[in-house]
Design an enzyme around this catalytic site. Structure first.
Site, PDB file in Angstrom:
ATOM      1  N   SER A  10       0.787  -1.175   0.082  1.00  0.00           N
ATOM      2  CA  SER A  10       0.026  -0.005   0.190  1.00  0.00           C
ATOM      3  C   SER A  10       0.913   1.177   0.021  1.00  0.00           C
ATOM      4  CB  SER A  10      -1.171   0.020   1.158  1.00  0.00           C
ATOM      5  OG  SER A  10      -0.251   0.266   2.518  1.00  0.00           O
ATOM      6  N   ASN A  11       2.109   1.142   0.641  1.00  0.00           N
ATOM      7  CA  ASN A  11       3.033   2.354   0.636  1.00  0.00           C
ATOM      8  C   ASN A  11       3.549   2.622  -0.767  1.00  0.00           C
ATOM      9  OD1 ASN A  11       3.277   3.890   3.117  1.00  0.00           O
ATOM     10  ND2 ASN A  11       3.647   1.631   3.673  1.00  0.00           N
ATOM     11  N   MET A  29      10.526  -7.153   4.518  1.00  0.00           N
ATOM     12  CA  MET A  29      10.754  -7.807   5.597  1.00  0.00           C
ATOM     13  C   MET A  29      12.268  -8.433   5.620  1.00  0.00           C
ATOM     14  SD  MET A  29       8.213  -7.086   6.957  1.00  0.00           S
ATOM     15  CE  MET A  29       7.889  -7.959   8.232  1.00  0.00           C
ATOM     16  N   HIS A  61       8.282   3.075   9.094  1.00  0.00           N
ATOM     17  CA  HIS A  61       8.012   2.257  10.216  1.00  0.00           C
ATOM     18  C   HIS A  61       6.985   2.889  10.928  1.00  0.00           C
ATOM     19  CE1 HIS A  61       8.983  -0.652  13.458  1.00  0.00           C
ATOM     20  NE2 HIS A  61       8.758   0.236  13.924  1.00  0.00           N
ATOM     21  N   ASP A  89      20.411   2.234   8.280  1.00  0.00           N
ATOM     22  CA  ASP A  89      21.540   2.022   8.623  1.00  0.00           C
ATOM     23  C   ASP A  89      21.665   0.582   8.919  1.00  0.00           C
ATOM     24  OD1 ASP A  89      20.887   1.868  11.180  1.00  0.00           O
ATOM     25  OD2 ASP A  89      21.787   3.592  11.838  1.00  0.00           O
TER      26      ASP A  89
HETATM   27  C1  GRF Z   1       3.879  -0.591   6.837  1.00  0.00           C
HETATM   28  O1  GRF Z   1       2.957  -0.640   8.319  1.00  0.00           O
HETATM   29  C2  GRF Z   1       5.226  -0.093   7.004  1.00  0.00           C
HETATM   30  O2  GRF Z   1       5.405   0.810   7.984  1.00  0.00           O
HETATM   31  C3  GRF Z   1       5.934  -1.369   7.312  1.00  0.00           C
HETATM   32  O3  GRF Z   1       5.347  -2.360   6.490  1.00  0.00           O
HETATM   33  C4  GRF Z   1       4.234  -2.132   6.438  1.00  0.00           C
HETATM   34  C5  GRF Z   1       4.037  -2.184   5.102  1.00  0.00           C
HETATM   35  O4  GRF Z   1       2.678  -2.232   4.392  1.00  0.00           O
HETATM   36  N1  GRF Z   1       7.229  -1.377   7.437  1.00  0.00           N
HETATM   37  P1  GRF Z   1       2.557  -2.154   2.741  1.00  0.00           P
HETATM   38  O5  GRF Z   1       3.106  -3.221   2.222  1.00  0.00           O
HETATM   39  O6  GRF Z   1       3.214  -0.837   2.266  1.00  0.00           O
HETATM   40  O7  GRF Z   1       0.952  -1.907   2.674  1.00  0.00           O
END
Ligand code: GRF
Length: 214
Positions: free
Chosen positions: A14-15, A91, A110, A142
């Protein structure tokens, strides 16, 4: 300047979508050159395909170690013309192999107000701790986990009736806005990263006109 982005992800994306939408509507001066996932089933790969963005499933299990995997990643990102790397739900812990290829140009989002609640499931950590405020952080990456210099933060009140799901959903809206705002300010040339003030310190971040706001 137009930011030439590579987006690394492992899941929903989603980001990534918020970056693509912001570019499409002219709110973000960037191009997504390549999307890479270490998971074949990541919805983010599908989002990239729908938007006509080059995408790649790169399985970390096919490499002997992290360095070998990241060397391939760096090669692919470089070949695609990527200049800034966004970790958007990627991840995997990254190492100096990637960081050295894009010095102070790897950004992570984050879902907590770092340095509180690094690591997995930050929203659940915040609820379990009982904080009244939480938020999200965009930072330079980092070698520590959710550790690098902070670029921007947005805060959010925790409501008494919040569950992990309701809090995560509200936070996600803030994440999308903050990540896009931060990238746009970088594109506008407002970010300066200076070397640490003393040995072993952290690089220093300063923003012309103050830090980005969601
Ligand atoms: C988000 O909550 C981001 O902050 C974390 O992982 C999640 C990713 O969400 N690092 P998406 O895959 O962008 O929907």
């Amino acid at each position: 300047m137009t930011l030439e982005l590579g987006v690394l992800l492992s899941g929903r994306g989603s980001n990534l979508q918020s970056i693509l939408d912001a570019i499409a509507c002219g709110a973000l001066d960037a191009r997504v050159r390549l999307v890479v996932s270490n998971r074949a089933e990541a919805q983010g790969l599908e989002r990239a395909r729908k938007a006509g963005i080059p995408s790649l499933f790169l399985d970390h299990r096919g490499y002997p170690d992290r360095s070998a995997y990241e060397r391939e990643l760096v090669q692919r990102l470089g070949a695609a013309g990527v200049e800034w790397v966004v970790l958007a739900g990627f991840m995997r812990i990254v190492t100096r192999e990637l960081l050295g290829a894009f010095p102070e140009r790897v950004v992570n989002i984050h879902p907590s107000l770092l340095p509180a609640f690094p690591g997995l499931d930050a929203q659940a950590q915040a609820l379990a701790y009982g904080v009244a405020m939480t938020g999200c952080t965009v930072h330079l990456v980092d070698e520590g986990v959710d550790h690098g210099p902070i670029l921007a933060q947005a805060s959010l009140a925790v409501e008494p009736e919040d569950t992990r799901e309701t809090l995560s959903a509200r936070l996600l809206d803030r994440e999308h806005a903050l990540l896009v705002a931060t990238l746009q300010r970088i594109a506008e040339g407002d970010l300066t990263v200076s070397p640490p003030a003393d040995a072993g310190g952290r690089p220093r971040v300063s923003w012309r006109g103050g830090p980005p706001r969601a």
